[in-house]
Write a protein that holds these residues in place. Structure first.
Motif, PDB file in Angstrom:
ATOM      1  N   ASP A   7       0.836  -1.189   0.000  1.00 13.69           N
ATOM      2  CA  ASP A   7       0.000   0.000   0.000  1.00 13.69           C
ATOM      3  C   ASP A   7       0.869   1.236   0.000  1.00 13.69           C
ATOM      4  OD1 ASP A   7       0.246  -0.485   3.158  1.00 13.69           O
ATOM      5  OD2 ASP A   7      -0.348   1.612   2.813  1.00 13.69           O
ATOM      6  N   PRO A   8       0.384   2.321  -0.586  1.00 17.27           N
ATOM      7  CA  PRO A   8      -0.910   2.359  -1.270  1.00 17.27           C
ATOM      8  C   PRO A   8      -0.853   1.631  -2.608  1.00 17.27           C
ATOM      9  CG  PRO A   8       0.275   4.375  -1.624  1.00 17.27           C
ATOM     10  CD  PRO A   8       1.125   3.567  -0.696  1.00 17.27           C
ATOM     11  N   GLN A   9      -1.982   1.461  -3.260  1.00 17.41           N
ATOM     12  CA  GLN A   9      -1.975   0.862  -4.592  1.00 17.41           C
ATOM     13  C   GLN A   9      -1.410   1.836  -5.606  1.00 17.41           C
ATOM     14  OE1 GLN A   9      -5.962  -0.475  -5.396  1.00 17.41           O
ATOM     15  NE2 GLN A   9      -5.590  -2.464  -4.447  1.00 17.41           N
ATOM     16  N   ALA A  10      -1.665   3.128  -5.372  1.00 11.91           N
ATOM     17  CA  ALA A  10      -1.169   4.165  -6.266  1.00 11.91           C
ATOM     18  C   ALA A  10      -0.778   5.371  -5.443  1.00 11.91           C
ATOM     19  CB  ALA A  10      -2.228   4.537  -7.298  1.00 11.91           C
ATOM     20  N   LEU A  11       0.251   6.064  -5.908  1.00 12.00           N
ATOM     21  CA  LEU A  11       0.790   7.209  -5.194  1.00 12.00           C
ATOM     22  C   LEU A  11       1.210   8.252  -6.213  1.00 12.00           C
ATOM     23  CD1 LEU A  11       1.816   8.364  -2.475  1.00 12.00           C
ATOM     24  CD2 LEU A  11       3.936   7.093  -2.844  1.00 12.00           C
ATOM     25  N   SER A  12       0.760   9.480  -5.988  1.00 10.60           N
ATOM     26  CA  SER A  12       1.113  10.582  -6.880  1.00 10.60           C
ATOM     27  C   SER A  12       1.727  11.695  -6.057  1.00 10.60           C
ATOM     28  CB  SER A  12      -0.118  11.088  -7.632  1.00 10.60           C
ATOM     29  OG  SER A  12       0.242  12.136  -8.517  1.00 10.60           O
ATOM     30  N   ILE A  13       2.937  12.087  -6.402  1.00 10.36           N
ATOM     31  CA  ILE A  13       3.636  13.109  -5.639  1.00 10.36           C
ATOM     32  C   ILE A  13       4.298  14.108  -6.577  1.00 10.36           C
ATOM     33  CG2 ILE A  13       4.070  11.620  -3.646  1.00 10.36           C
ATOM     34  CD1 ILE A  13       6.900  11.206  -4.708  1.00 10.36           C
ATOM     35  N   GLN A  14       4.752  15.191  -6.002  1.00 11.53           N
ATOM     36  CA  GLN A  14       5.453  16.222  -6.769  1.00 11.53           C
ATOM     37  C   GLN A  14       6.945  15.902  -6.763  1.00 11.53           C
ATOM     38  OE1 GLN A  14       3.226  18.696  -7.843  1.00 11.53           O
ATOM     39  NE2 GLN A  14       4.820  19.414  -9.240  1.00 11.53           N
ATOM     40  N   GLU A  15       7.582  16.231  -7.844  1.00 11.54           N
ATOM     41  CA  GLU A  15       9.029  16.052  -7.922  1.00 11.54           C
ATOM     42  C   GLU A  15       9.699  16.735  -6.729  1.00 11.54           C
ATOM     43  OE1 GLU A  15      10.701  17.522 -11.593  1.00 11.54           O
ATOM     44  OE2 GLU A  15      11.863  15.671 -11.807  1.00 11.54           O
ATOM     45  N   GLY A  16      10.674  16.068  -6.149  1.00 16.35           N
ATOM     46  CA  GLY A  16      11.361  16.618  -4.989  1.00 16.35           C
ATOM     47  C   GLY A  16      10.833  16.095  -3.667  1.00 16.35           C
ATOM     48  N   GLU A  17       9.596  15.629  -3.663  1.00 15.37           N
ATOM     49  CA  GLU A  17       9.020  15.052  -2.443  1.00 15.37           C
ATOM     50  C   GLU A  17       9.542  13.637  -2.243  1.00 15.37           C
ATOM     51  OE1 GLU A  17       4.715  17.362  -2.279  1.00 15.37           O
ATOM     52  OE2 GLU A  17       4.820  15.346  -3.114  1.00 15.37           O
ATOM     53  N   ASN A  18       9.324  13.135  -1.027  1.00 13.00           N
ATOM     54  CA  ASN A  18       9.677  11.754  -0.724  1.00 13.00           C
ATOM     55  C   ASN A  18       8.478  10.846  -0.972  1.00 13.00           C
ATOM     56  OD1 ASN A  18      12.147  12.721   0.114  1.00 13.00           O
ATOM     57  ND2 ASN A  18      11.629  12.650   2.292  1.00 13.00           N
ATOM     58  N   ALA A  19       8.768   9.631  -1.397  1.00 16.63           N
ATOM     59  CA  ALA A  19       7.716   8.639  -1.630  1.00 16.63           C
ATOM     60  C   ALA A  19       7.932   7.466  -0.695  1.00 16.63           C
ATOM     61  CB  ALA A  19       7.740   8.161  -3.074  1.00 16.63           C
ATOM     62  N   THR A  20       6.898   7.097   0.036  1.00 13.88           N
ATOM     63  CA  THR A  20       6.980   5.950   0.934  1.00 13.88           C
ATOM     64  C   THR A  20       5.977   4.892   0.518  1.00 13.88           C
ATOM     65  OG1 THR A  20       7.667   7.318   2.802  1.00 13.88           O
ATOM     66  CG2 THR A  20       6.788   5.142   3.309  1.00 13.88           C
ATOM     67  N   MET A  21       6.468   3.684   0.331  1.00 14.98           N
ATOM     68  CA  MET A  21       5.629   2.563  -0.074  1.00 14.98           C
ATOM     69  C   MET A  21       5.802   1.432   0.930  1.00 14.98           C
ATOM     70  SD  MET A  21       6.402   2.788  -4.151  1.00 14.98           S
ATOM     71  CE  MET A  21       7.966   3.619  -3.977  1.00 14.98           C
ATOM     72  N   ASN A  22       4.703   0.775   1.237  1.00 17.81           N
ATOM     73  CA  ASN A  22       4.704  -0.233   2.292  1.00 17.81           C
ATOM     74  C   ASN A  22       4.337  -1.612   1.766  1.00 17.81           C
ATOM     75  OD1 ASN A  22       5.058   1.748   4.526  1.00 17.81           O
ATOM     76  ND2 ASN A  22       3.067   2.441   3.775  1.00 17.81           N
ATOM     77  N   CYS A  23       4.863  -2.604   2.446  1.00 17.81           N
ATOM     78  CA  CYS A  23       4.624  -3.994   2.067  1.00 17.81           C
ATOM     79  C   CYS A  23       4.453  -4.808   3.334  1.00 17.81           C
ATOM     80  CB  CYS A  23       5.814  -4.507   1.251  1.00 17.81           C
ATOM     81  SG  CYS A  23       5.807  -6.272   0.907  1.00 17.81           S
ATOM     82  N   SER A  24       3.379  -5.562   3.415  1.00 15.30           N
ATOM     83  CA  SER A  24       3.186  -6.449   4.563  1.00 15.30           C
ATOM     84  C   SER A  24       3.120  -7.883   4.080  1.00 15.30           C
ATOM     85  CB  SER A  24       1.902  -6.086   5.312  1.00 15.30           C
ATOM     86  OG  SER A  24       0.774  -6.276   4.480  1.00 15.30           O
ATOM     87  N   TYR A  25       3.435  -8.801   4.971  1.00 15.43           N
ATOM     88  CA  TYR A  25       3.428 -10.206   4.604  1.00 15.43           C
ATOM     89  C   TYR A  25       2.932 -11.034   5.772  1.00 15.43           C
ATOM     90  CZ  TYR A  25       7.952  -9.913   6.998  1.00 15.43           C
ATOM     91  OH  TYR A  25       8.950  -9.674   7.908  1.00 15.43           O
ATOM     92  N   LYS A  26       2.692 -12.319   5.508  1.00 18.20           N
ATOM     93  CA  LYS A  26       2.010 -13.118   6.528  1.00 18.20           C
ATOM     94  C   LYS A  26       2.869 -14.213   7.146  1.00 18.20           C
ATOM     95  CE  LYS A  26      -2.503 -12.247   4.450  1.00 18.20           C
ATOM     96  NZ  LYS A  26      -3.699 -12.829   3.788  1.00 18.20           N
ATOM     97  N   THR A  27       3.858 -14.706   6.424  1.00 18.07           N
ATOM     98  CA  THR A  27       4.680 -15.787   6.969  1.00 18.07           C
ATOM     99  C   THR A  27       6.120 -15.316   7.123  1.00 18.07           C
ATOM    100  OG1 THR A  27       5.144 -16.709   4.786  1.00 18.07           O
ATOM    101  CG2 THR A  27       3.204 -17.537   5.941  1.00 18.07           C
ATOM    102  N   SER A  28       6.897 -16.067   7.861  1.00 19.65           N
ATOM    103  CA  SER A  28       8.298 -15.705   8.077  1.00 19.65           C
ATOM    104  C   SER A  28       9.061 -15.689   6.760  1.00 19.65           C
ATOM    105  CB  SER A  28       8.943 -16.712   9.036  1.00 19.65           C
ATOM    106  OG  SER A  28       8.317 -16.665  10.283  1.00 19.65           O
TER     107      SER A  28
END
Lengths: 111, 112
Positions: A7-28
């Motif tokens: 998440d998110p599925q889609a992200l729109s930002i302005q040039e120069g900004e930081n982008a943070t993308m997340n990933c979760s999982y269920k098993t080791s």
């Protein structure tokens, strides 16, 4: 079926900004990897973080891993229009096991 | 330039036809993979091979077969194509030391 979510599925930002993308999982996991895909192209490996690591850097990329929360984040600092792409996290549960990919996050960086 | 080569780049074929997607790598990697990528579903593993002479089934193997006669080549065959096999297919190999995957540029397949 694919485990985990990005998440998110889609992200729109302005040039120069930081982008943070997340990933979760269920098993080791043994390691978690992030890939980038430009439109119409193959995936390109960005960074790999092992289960005993908490943070890794590569240029403008910073990846964190929290195994207690079963989650990872990819941070792109000072984004550029050229960073526009889809980003995928992929989990490997064992040293020689297969990678399981998420559905991807679409990042758009506006000039 | 070392890497993964896929062919064809794109193909349109009629349902019921047989089709082989070719994949060649020159990095001497042992493990190779075939994924399909569909909108909203991400990448799903079709078949894999951990080393020459061995293959295994992935998440969505039905309707597909693979062979691994040597280290370099890993063709994917659709024996009798169906419209649901319309997709973009990616071949990949895994680096021995790093564990990262190296992908080809994909084969876009349309089954009518």
């Amino acid at each position: 079926s694919q485990q985990g979510e990005e998440d998110p599925q889609a992200l729109s930002i302005q040039e120069g900004e930081n982008a943070t993308m997340n990933c979760s999982y269920k098993t080791s996991i043994n390691n978690l990897q992030w890939y980038r895909q430009n439109s119409g192209r193959g995936l390109v490996h960005l960074i790999l973080i092992r289960s005993n690591e908490r943070e890794k850097h590569s240029g403008r990329l910073r990846v964190t891993l929290d195994t207690s929360k079963k989650s990872s984040s990819l941070l792109i600092t000072a984004s550029r229009a050229a960073d526009t792409a889809s980003y995928f996290c992929a989990r490997q549960t064992g040293a020689n096991s297969k990678l399981t990919f998420g559905k991807g996050i679409t990042l758009s960086v506006r000039p | 330039i070392a890497g993964i080569t896929q062919a064809p780049t794109s193909q349109i074929l009629a349902a019921g036809r047989r089709m082989t997607l070719r994949c060649t790598q020159d990095m001497r990697h042992n493990a190779m993979y075939w994924y399909r990528q569909d909108l909203g579903l991400g990448l799903r593993l079709i078949h894999y091979s951990n080393t020459a002479g061995t293959t295994g089934k992935g998440e969505v193997p039905d309707g597909y077969s693979v062979s691994r006669a040597n280290t370099d080549d890993f063709p994917l065959t659709l024996a009798s194509a169906v419209p649901s096999q319309t997709s973009v297919y990616f071949c990949a190999s895994r680096g021995q030391d790093t564990g990262e995957l190296f992908f080809g540029e994909g084969s876009r397949l349309t089954v009518l």
